[in-house]
Design a protein around this motif. Structure first.
Motif, PDB file in Angstrom:
ATOM      1  N   THR A 103      41.474  33.253  43.472  1.00 59.69           N
ATOM      2  CA  THR A 103      42.105  33.425  42.161  1.00 59.69           C
ATOM      3  C   THR A 103      43.601  33.658  42.305  1.00 59.69           C
ATOM      4  O   THR A 103      44.407  33.123  41.543  1.00 59.69           O
ATOM      5  N   GLU A 118      36.510  30.943  36.018  1.00 65.90           N
ATOM      6  CA  GLU A 118      37.947  30.754  35.864  1.00 65.90           C
ATOM      7  C   GLU A 118      38.497  31.934  35.059  1.00 65.90           C
ATOM      8  O   GLU A 118      38.551  31.914  33.843  1.00 65.90           O
ATOM      9  N   LEU A 156      39.191  39.567  37.252  1.00 64.86           N
ATOM     10  CA  LEU A 156      38.335  39.415  38.429  1.00 64.86           C
ATOM     11  C   LEU A 156      38.230  40.730  39.196  1.00 64.86           C
ATOM     12  O   LEU A 156      37.145  41.101  39.666  1.00 64.86           O
TER      13      LEU A 156
END
Length: 508
Positions: A258, A121, A127
């Motif tokens: 995401t 997360e 990311l």
């Protein structure tokens, strides 16, 4: 099974990458080195790592800032796997790691490590950083970047070991990147010297590239972006192509997941903000109304200049808070426009007229251009749209003599309104957030809801809003409103001449 090694490189900022190592290599700042280290503390040719009789040797190449092994500055020493080698007092740390795994085990491990990105997360920026680092490490390349499709264009979101002048450094590659994105066909070149077409291009010689990997980020046929990796040395133990493409696909899945998660969260937060705002802002406005009334009475009941000065300051603050409250309410509610047929020329000129004195003070000329044009809009709501845009345009031209040009013209399927200024412009990274609620740029007292509200009102009218800006050259806002059937007979008056013209809707 032959002994395998990998070189773990960590810079002073904590960025790590690992490279398969099976032969002697030279590391340094100049482009002719096998591995290029860009830190200014690194010498042009800094250290040589040499494999001889199954023993690795580290040799400092008479550098200014030295190479350190076990806290001692070295000339040439045998290098044990697992023991760090420090360059230029910490600019980079090198660690040699031995690997006993088979090729298939290494591929499986790489896939599993990448798949872990799906379980994390993290926000999108983190990311993207992690994805690029992972792809650099698995491929063994030196540098690269990752681009995503945003607002119809490819935009670089993260890069490694590349300077600010990206196009100058990888001039060939940017054209190749766009082709890969458009066609979906990857570029997989492990040794440029074996590709006669590329070797004929001057930029390849100038950049001295040896390896180029460029793959599209695809998810169920949808193009998300592209990843580009290159190296100034051939990769001696290249990754399995199918495995690497699978890893890139996993990165694409993680990125899209995401991004969707962030969009859903943002929508939920905004909905919650709207609910809370609607429940408290009305009471807040009632309190402001009472406060304004008492400040007005106090100012009228005294001749004391200091008290009157403080009253005016209170009233200014009340006005600002009232405006903020209305912005919050406007943004929180979804409203069906209360449409009326108006003459766009007269409507816009009526909004601009009170702004002329302020523009003159700033040395800015307000110019309008457009013919008589009937539209069906909510006049009060659309007034707020134009006031917000015009205020921003004038603010952008403070201390810059120029003009703000407002024009309108019928286009296929609707009407287009353009507001163009020759002000300071907005950086590209800010333009991406310009419609984001509660985001403010260039205003000390901005609420961050102005352009978000503008976009919302335009969309409630079924229109679209385009924002084009370039730093140092100005900004243009383009509003396109769809056609709405207009029926009946209309009288258009020109107050300056007293002339009247009666038109049928079909004549417009």
């Amino acid at each position: 099974m032959a002994q395998r090694y990998q070189l773990l490189i960590r810079d002073r900022h904590g960025f790590e990458r690992s490279i398969p190592l099976s032969r002697s290599v030279t590391l340094g700042r100049q482009s002719l080195c096998d591995l290029v280290l860009s830190d200014s503390m690194i010498s042009r040719n800094h250290v040589r790592l040499e494999l001889r009789d199954d023993i690795w040797w580290a040799e400092d190449l008479q550098t200014t800032h030295g190479t350190f092994y076990k806290d001692q500055q070295i000339g040439r020493v045998p290098w044990e796997p697992g023991t760090p080698l420090r360059l230029a007092d910490g600019a980079y740390t090198l660690t040699l790691e031995s690997q006993d795994q088979s090729s298939s085990e290494l591929h499986l491990q790489a896939i599993l490590e990448t798949a872990q990105l799906l379980a994390k997360e993290v926000d999108l920026e983190d990311l993207l950083e992690q994805s690029l680092d992972k792809l650099l490490a698995i491929s063994g390349t030196d540098r690269g970047f990752l681009m995503l499709l945003e607002d119809g264009e490819l935009a670089i979101r993260v890069q490694r070991n590349l300077g600010q002048e990206l196009e100058g450094e990888i001039q060939l590659s940017l054209s190749s990147v766009h082709k890969v994105f458009e066609t979906g066909d990857p570029i997989w070149i492990l040794n440029v010297a074996e590709d006669q077409h590329l070797m004929s291009q001057k930029s390849i010689h100038r950049l001295e590239l040896k390896t180029i990997l460029c793959l599209p980020l695809l998810l169920q046929g949808q193009r998300l972006g592209v990843v580009y990796l290159d190296s100034r040395r051939p990769i001696t133990e290249p990754p399995d192509r199918e495995t690497f493409e699978a890893i890139v696909a996993l990165c694409a899945i993680a990125i899209e997941r995401t991004r969707l998660s962030e969009e859903n969260l943002r929508s939920h937060v905004l909905a919650t903000v709207g609910q809370v705002a609607s429940s408290i802002v009305h009471d807040f406005k009632n309190g402001l109304f009472v406060l304004r009334g008492h400040a007005d009475l106090l100012e009228l009941s005294t001749e004391d200049h200091k008290i009157r000065h403080h009253c005016r300051k209170i009233l200014e603050c009340v006005d600002r808070l009232t405006h903020l409250s209305q912005d919050v309410l406007d943004f929180a509610k979804v409203r069906e426009p209360n449409r009326e047929t108006v003459d766009l020329r007269g409507f816009l000129e009526g909004i601009l007229e009170p702004m002329v004195p302020r523009a003159a003070e700033l040395g800015v000329q307000l110019r309008t251009e457009g013919s008589t044009c009937l539209v069906k809009i909510d006049p009060s709501r659309f007034t707020r749209v134009m006031e917000n845009i015009m205020t921003n345009a004038l603010d952008a031209t403070i201390d810059m003599e120029g003009e703000v040009h407002v024009s309108w013209v019928p286009v296929t399927g609707g009407i287009q309104i353009r507001v163009r200024d020759r002000g300071r412009g907005i950086p590209r990274k800010v333009v991406k957030r310009i419609f984001e609620p509660f985001f403010s740029y260039g205003k000390k007292k901005g609420t961050g809801l102005g352009m978000a509200t503008v976009k919302k009102i335009v969309e409630e009218h079924g229109g679209t809003l385009e924002f084009i800006s370039e730093e140092g050259k100005g900004t243009e806002v383009i509003i396109t409103l769809p056609d709405h059937p207009i029926t009946g007979t209309f009288k258009i008056s020109d107050e300056s001449t007293g002339n009247h013209q009666v038109l049928q809707a079909g004549d417009l």
